[in-house]
Design a protein around this motif. Structure first.
Motif, PDB file in Angstrom:
ATOM      1  N   ALA A 271      38.428  46.573   1.457  1.00 40.74           N
ATOM      2  CA  ALA A 271      37.313  47.212   0.763  1.00 40.74           C
ATOM      3  C   ALA A 271      36.062  47.297   1.624  1.00 40.74           C
ATOM      4  O   ALA A 271      35.217  48.173   1.411  1.00 40.74           O
ATOM      5  CB  ALA A 271      37.000  46.440  -0.526  1.00 40.74           C
ATOM      6  N   TYR A 272      35.933  46.407   2.593  1.00 45.41           N
ATOM      7  CA  TYR A 272      34.739  46.388   3.442  1.00 45.41           C
ATOM      8  C   TYR A 272      34.647  47.630   4.328  1.00 45.41           C
ATOM      9  O   TYR A 272      33.589  47.950   4.855  1.00 45.41           O
ATOM     10  CB  TYR A 272      34.727  45.126   4.311  1.00 45.41           C
ATOM     11  N   LYS A 273      35.760  48.344   4.499  1.00 46.46           N
ATOM     12  CA  LYS A 273      35.746  49.559   5.319  1.00 46.46           C
ATOM     13  C   LYS A 273      35.312  50.793   4.535  1.00 46.46           C
ATOM     14  O   LYS A 273      34.971  51.811   5.127  1.00 46.46           O
ATOM     15  CB  LYS A 273      37.144  49.825   5.891  1.00 46.46           C
ATOM     16  N   GLU A 274      35.352  50.695   3.226  1.00 47.16           N
ATOM     17  CA  GLU A 274      35.124  51.876   2.392  1.00 47.16           C
ATOM     18  C   GLU A 274      33.634  52.124   2.184  1.00 47.16           C
ATOM     19  O   GLU A 274      32.925  51.300   1.608  1.00 47.16           O
ATOM     20  CB  GLU A 274      35.816  51.703   1.038  1.00 47.16           C
ATOM     21  N   LYS A 302      25.484  33.064  -5.694  1.00 46.68           N
ATOM     22  CA  LYS A 302      24.059  33.429  -5.796  1.00 46.68           C
ATOM     23  C   LYS A 302      23.767  34.728  -5.042  1.00 46.68           C
ATOM     24  O   LYS A 302      22.763  34.864  -4.348  1.00 46.68           O
ATOM     25  CB  LYS A 302      23.171  32.304  -5.238  1.00 46.68           C
ATOM     26  N   THR A 303      24.672  35.688  -5.182  1.00 51.07           N
ATOM     27  CA  THR A 303      24.501  36.972  -4.515  1.00 51.07           C
ATOM     28  C   THR A 303      25.011  38.077  -5.426  1.00 51.07           C
ATOM     29  O   THR A 303      25.529  37.817  -6.517  1.00 51.07           O
ATOM     30  CB  THR A 303      25.254  37.000  -3.171  1.00 51.07           C
ATOM     31  N   HIS A 304      24.848  39.313  -4.980  1.00 47.34           N
ATOM     32  CA  HIS A 304      25.325  40.456  -5.751  1.00 47.34           C
ATOM     33  C   HIS A 304      26.504  41.097  -5.024  1.00 47.34           C
ATOM     34  O   HIS A 304      26.900  40.659  -3.926  1.00 47.34           O
ATOM     35  CB  HIS A 304      24.204  41.471  -5.978  1.00 47.34           C
ATOM     36  N   PHE A 305      27.060  42.139  -5.620  1.00 43.38           N
ATOM     37  CA  PHE A 305      28.248  42.783  -5.060  1.00 43.38           C
ATOM     38  C   PHE A 305      27.966  43.345  -3.670  1.00 43.38           C
ATOM     39  O   PHE A 305      28.808  43.253  -2.772  1.00 43.38           O
ATOM     40  CB  PHE A 305      28.713  43.889  -6.007  1.00 43.38           C
ATOM     41  N   ARG A 306      26.790  43.905  -3.486  1.00 39.09           N
ATOM     42  CA  ARG A 306      26.439  44.469  -2.180  1.00 39.09           C
ATOM     43  C   ARG A 306      26.453  43.385  -1.100  1.00 39.09           C
ATOM     44  O   ARG A 306      27.029  43.562  -0.022  1.00 39.09           O
ATOM     45  CB  ARG A 306      25.061  45.128  -2.250  1.00 39.09           C
ATOM     46  N   GLY A 307      25.813  42.248  -1.389  1.00 40.06           N
ATOM     47  CA  GLY A 307      25.794  41.158  -0.422  1.00 40.06           C
ATOM     48  C   GLY A 307      27.178  40.588  -0.163  1.00 40.06           C
ATOM     49  O   GLY A 307      27.507  40.200   0.967  1.00 40.06           O
ATOM     50  N   PHE A 308      27.995  40.539  -1.204  1.00 38.17           N
ATOM     51  CA  PHE A 308      29.358  40.020  -1.095  1.00 38.17           C
ATOM     52  C   PHE A 308      30.186  40.861  -0.125  1.00 38.17           C
ATOM     53  O   PHE A 308      30.825  40.339   0.799  1.00 38.17           O
ATOM     54  CB  PHE A 308      29.980  40.017  -2.490  1.00 38.17           C
ATOM     55  N   ILE A 309      30.175  42.174  -0.305  1.00 38.06           N
ATOM     56  CA  ILE A 309      30.956  43.060   0.564  1.00 38.06           C
ATOM     57  C   ILE A 309      30.337  43.144   1.951  1.00 38.06           C
ATOM     58  O   ILE A 309      31.054  43.249   2.957  1.00 38.06           O
ATOM     59  CB  ILE A 309      31.073  44.463  -0.064  1.00 38.06           C
ATOM     60  N   TYR A 310      29.018  43.052   2.036  1.00 35.63           N
ATOM     61  CA  TYR A 310      28.351  43.141   3.337  1.00 35.63           C
ATOM     62  C   TYR A 310      28.776  42.013   4.270  1.00 35.63           C
ATOM     63  O   TYR A 310      28.859  42.206   5.487  1.00 35.63           O
ATOM     64  CB  TYR A 310      26.833  43.134   3.143  1.00 35.63           C
ATOM     65  N   GLN A 311      29.027  40.837   3.719  1.00 37.32           N
ATOM     66  CA  GLN A 311      29.471  39.731   4.564  1.00 37.32           C
ATOM     67  C   GLN A 311      30.800  40.072   5.242  1.00 37.32           C
ATOM     68  O   GLN A 311      30.984  39.827   6.441  1.00 37.32           O
ATOM     69  CB  GLN A 311      29.612  38.457   3.721  1.00 37.32           C
ATOM     70  N   TYR A 312      31.710  40.643   4.485  1.00 34.31           N
ATOM     71  CA  TYR A 312      32.993  41.057   5.056  1.00 34.31           C
ATOM     72  C   TYR A 312      32.799  42.215   6.037  1.00 34.31           C
ATOM     73  O   TYR A 312      33.457  42.281   7.082  1.00 34.31           O
ATOM     74  CB  TYR A 312      33.957  41.484   3.946  1.00 34.31           C
ATOM     75  N   ARG A 313      31.912  43.124   5.700  1.00 33.09           N
ATOM     76  CA  ARG A 313      31.681  44.283   6.559  1.00 33.09           C
ATOM     77  C   ARG A 313      31.070  43.857   7.894  1.00 33.09           C
ATOM     78  O   ARG A 313      31.455  44.377   8.957  1.00 33.09           O
ATOM     79  CB  ARG A 313      30.769  45.282   5.838  1.00 33.09           C
TER      80      ARG A 313
END
Length: 355
Positions: A271-274, A302-313
């Motif tokens: 999902a981090y590529k999308e 203590k984060t949101h969806f954007r921060g969650f995926i950004y770590q993987y990205r």
């Protein structure tokens, strides 16, 4: 004649907007309320347009503002459908004020039917106690417009504030122009209310003030419709806000279980590529609840969806940079880890902290 020709010019602009919406693929026209709003707009200028072709009707002049509740109801429904999957509409102002304004128009005809033809522009000057029905109708229209415009601004602010909770690339889902148009509407509605009050109490002897009042409403609502007709790309919020606010705080054990499933889904889906990924899309593919993921991220990380995926990205971007000769600007642009090919401060900080 200037107000009448202005009404004609605004109508030409409305026809151009209607043609654009009809012929082009405009996102807004797929939402509830859009066609109600755009097709009811000419009613605001019905009196002026009738005068422009040689007619004259005091009934049209008095009843034109009664179209405002219908028009505003369409705009309101349209915007809420753009912003929320399960919008919580408050429709009682439209259902009560619309019929009430029509009753006031009938009262005007009953009390002042013999005076209508003598008024310039079919509108009185001064004497608020005698002509209270005329002034009250216009004030109700102005204050309803003011109230709905403020509601639109609040809804847009909430949507943009919550955007990181449900999308990764927030700039792709920003709704541009509508906040400014709503702010303009607030200012115009307030000014129109002041003008009506000033005319009623004799401070502003403005002839044809009712025509200018109609033009002010028509111009401002046309600006709102023009902004709604732009090809926005909203991401309607997938959350059931009532259920989330009423639900007890998620326990750490439950949050960790949800996060474990979400992390596995991120890796399996890559999902981090999308680019343009939304929480609704991710949750549907993973067979999970968007609200549960959101609550788990807030409780467990203590984060949101954007921060969650950004770590993987960012982790993936670092692997690409270390395993190839790809330039930083290219990776940054492809994965939207910055603006205009320039790496964001958070991405640079991430790279430095993991050397």
């Amino acid at each position: 004649m200037i107000p009448l020709w202005s009404a004609g010019a605004l109508t030409v602009l409305w026809l151009c907007l209607l043609l654009k919406v009809s012929r082009n693929k405009v996102a807004a026209k797929g939402y509830k309320g859009f066609w109600l709003a755009i097709l009811s707009w000419p009613l605001l200028l019905s009196s002026e347009l009738w005068q422009l072709v040689g007619g004259a009707s005091p009934w049209l002049a008095a009843a034109a503002v009664a179209a405002m509740p219908v028009l505003l109801a369409g705009i309101y429904r349209n915007l809420l459908a753009m912003l929320w999957r399960k919008p919580k509409r408050i429709m009682w102002p439209f259902y009560t004020i619309g019929p009430g304004m029509l009753v006031l128009v009938v009262i005007q005809g009953w009390l002042h039917g013999s005076d209508w033809q003598q008024w310039p522009g079919f509108a009185p000057l001064g004497e608020p106690l005698s002509y209270w029905a005329v002034y009250l109708t216009c004030l109700i229209a102005a204050f309803l417009f003011l109230y709905i415009s403020i509601v639109l601004i609040e809804q847009l602010q909430q949507y943009h504030h919550e955007l990181p909770l449900q999308v990764v690339d927030t700039e792709m889902y920003h709704i541009k122009g509508l906040s400014g148009a709503s702010g303009f509407a607030v200012g115009m509605a307030f000014c129109l209310a002041i003008i009506v009050a000033a005319v009623a109490f004799g401070f502003l002897p403005l002839t044809f003030w009712l025509t200018w009042f109609h033009l002010g409403l028509a111009l401002t609502t046309l600006v709102l419709l023009a902004q709604l007709s732009r090809a926005h790309r909203p991401s309607p919020s997938p959350f059931d806000h009532d259920a989330m606010s009423a639900a007890p705080k998620m326990s750490q054990s439950t949050a960790q279980a949800v996060l474990k499933r979400a992390e596995a889904a991120v890796i399996s889906q890559k999902a981090y590529k999308e680019i343009g990924l939304t929480l609704a899309m991710f949750a549907e593919r993973a067979g999970m609840s968007a609200s549960d993921i959101c609550l788990a991220l807030l409780a467990g990380k203590k984060t949101h969806f954007r921060g969650f995926i950004y770590q993987y990205r960012m982790k993936y971007a670092k692997q690409v940079l270390m395993g190839s000769d790809t330039k930083l600007g290219s990776v940054t642009k492809r994965l939207k880890l910055g603006a205009n090919g320039t790496a964001s401060r958070s991405f640079l900080k991430y790279l430095e902290s993991r050397r």
